[in-house]
Design a protein around this motif. Structure first.
Motif, PDB file in Angstrom:
ATOM      1  N   GLY A  85       0.818  -1.214   0.000  1.00  0.00           N
ATOM      2  CA  GLY A  85       0.000   0.000   0.000  1.00  0.00           C
ATOM      3  C   GLY A  85       0.849   1.260   0.000  1.00  0.00           C
ATOM      4  N   GLY A 127      -5.561  -0.088   6.642  1.00  0.00           N
ATOM      5  CA  GLY A 127      -6.982  -0.412   6.509  1.00  0.00           C
ATOM      6  C   GLY A 127      -7.596  -0.969   7.767  1.00  0.00           C
ATOM      7  N   ASN A 131     -11.711   0.833   6.028  1.00  0.00           N
ATOM      8  CA  ASN A 131     -11.965   1.837   4.996  1.00  0.00           C
ATOM      9  C   ASN A 131     -12.237   1.177   3.640  1.00  0.00           C
ATOM     10  N   SER A 134      -9.493  -0.143   1.025  1.00  0.00           N
ATOM     11  CA  SER A 134      -8.170  -0.225   1.657  1.00  0.00           C
ATOM     12  C   SER A 134      -7.575  -1.600   1.389  1.00  0.00           C
TER      13      SER A 134
END
Length: 251
Positions: A85, A127, A131, A134
């Protein structure tokens, strides 16, 4: 160590005189002192070797100290930390540029982890608050092509629930449990400490800094009011409790 507070420097600031203190109110209703990050780090180091299959950890992307703890714990357990991410990767890069993570253990980004067996990595993603879209939500929904969680696997929520997110996080965790995944959270394990000070830590700051004026921020109105009452009991006579959008003149 970059996480250690310099109380000597704080005392110097207090002796110079502090006109204004902007005070976090979130945990003003919490009488219990938070453990330090070093306590959480030690706990994670002891916890990770207990898991033998696929292991995922999620934390707040901005919590650089927790990221370091997870990297250290992963290496201690013989796992390669895999960071997934952009938010996590960007925060790690910024921390390095600022000289904070000088000797951080080796880690790889998800795109570099193709040849690492799942049981030999710690997959770290953001996340934790459930979310939409995410990294963690995509794993839970089976939309991540690299990580599939199932029976015998585990996920560590190295975070706490932000008020208002309770329902969606509970749904996410129940979905994981239904799939046979073991969910590790702060309710049962020592995997998170808050960065928000409670009454004990806040009183300590007031005793060291002795500010003339307090501006209360960060929290629901009830905890902001409690912070105001508490600050006055600590000897701060002038407390300002602004609402979102108020403009203050510092004059």
């Amino acid at each position: 160590d970059f996480m250690k507070t310099s109380y000597d420097r704080l005392k110097q600031v207090g002796e110079q005189g502090v006109d204004l203190y902007v005070g976090d109110s979130i945990h003003m209703a919490h009488p219990v002192e938070q453990p330090s990050e070093m306590v959480i780090r030690k706990s994670l180091i002891e916890l990770l070797p207990k898991f033998k299959n696929t292991l995922v950890a999620t934390c707040f992307a901005s919590n650089v100290a927790r990221m370091e703890s997870l990297l250290i714990a992963a290496h201690a357990a013989g796992r390669t930390p895999v960071i997934a991410g952009m938010s996590l990767i960007q925060n790690m890069n910024i921390a390095k540029e600022c000289g904070i993570l000088k000797d951080v253990p080796h880690y790889v980004e998800a795109k570099q982890a193709i040849d690492i067996p799942l049981d030999k990595m710690l997959y770290i993603c953001a996340g934790s608050q459930g979310n939409y879209r995410s990294g963690l939500t995509r794993i839970v929904n089976g939309e991540n092509k690299d990580i599939k969680l199932g029976k015998g696997d585990a996920i560590i929520f190295s975070s706490q629930i932000i008020p208002g997110n309770e329902e969606k996080i509970e749904r996410m965790q129940e979905k994981l449990r239904d799939q046979g995944v073991e969910v590790i959270s702060k309710e049962e394990y020592l995997v998170h400490c808050s960065g928000h000070g409670g009454k004990k830590e806040t009183r300590q700051m007031y005793e060291i800094l002795k500010p003339n004026v307090l501006i209360t921020v960060h929290g629901e109105r009830r905890v902001i009011r409690e912070h105001s009452r508490f600050a006055k009991s600590c000897g701060i006579s002038h407390v300002v409790m602004p609402r979102n959008g108020d403009v203050l003149l510092l004059n």
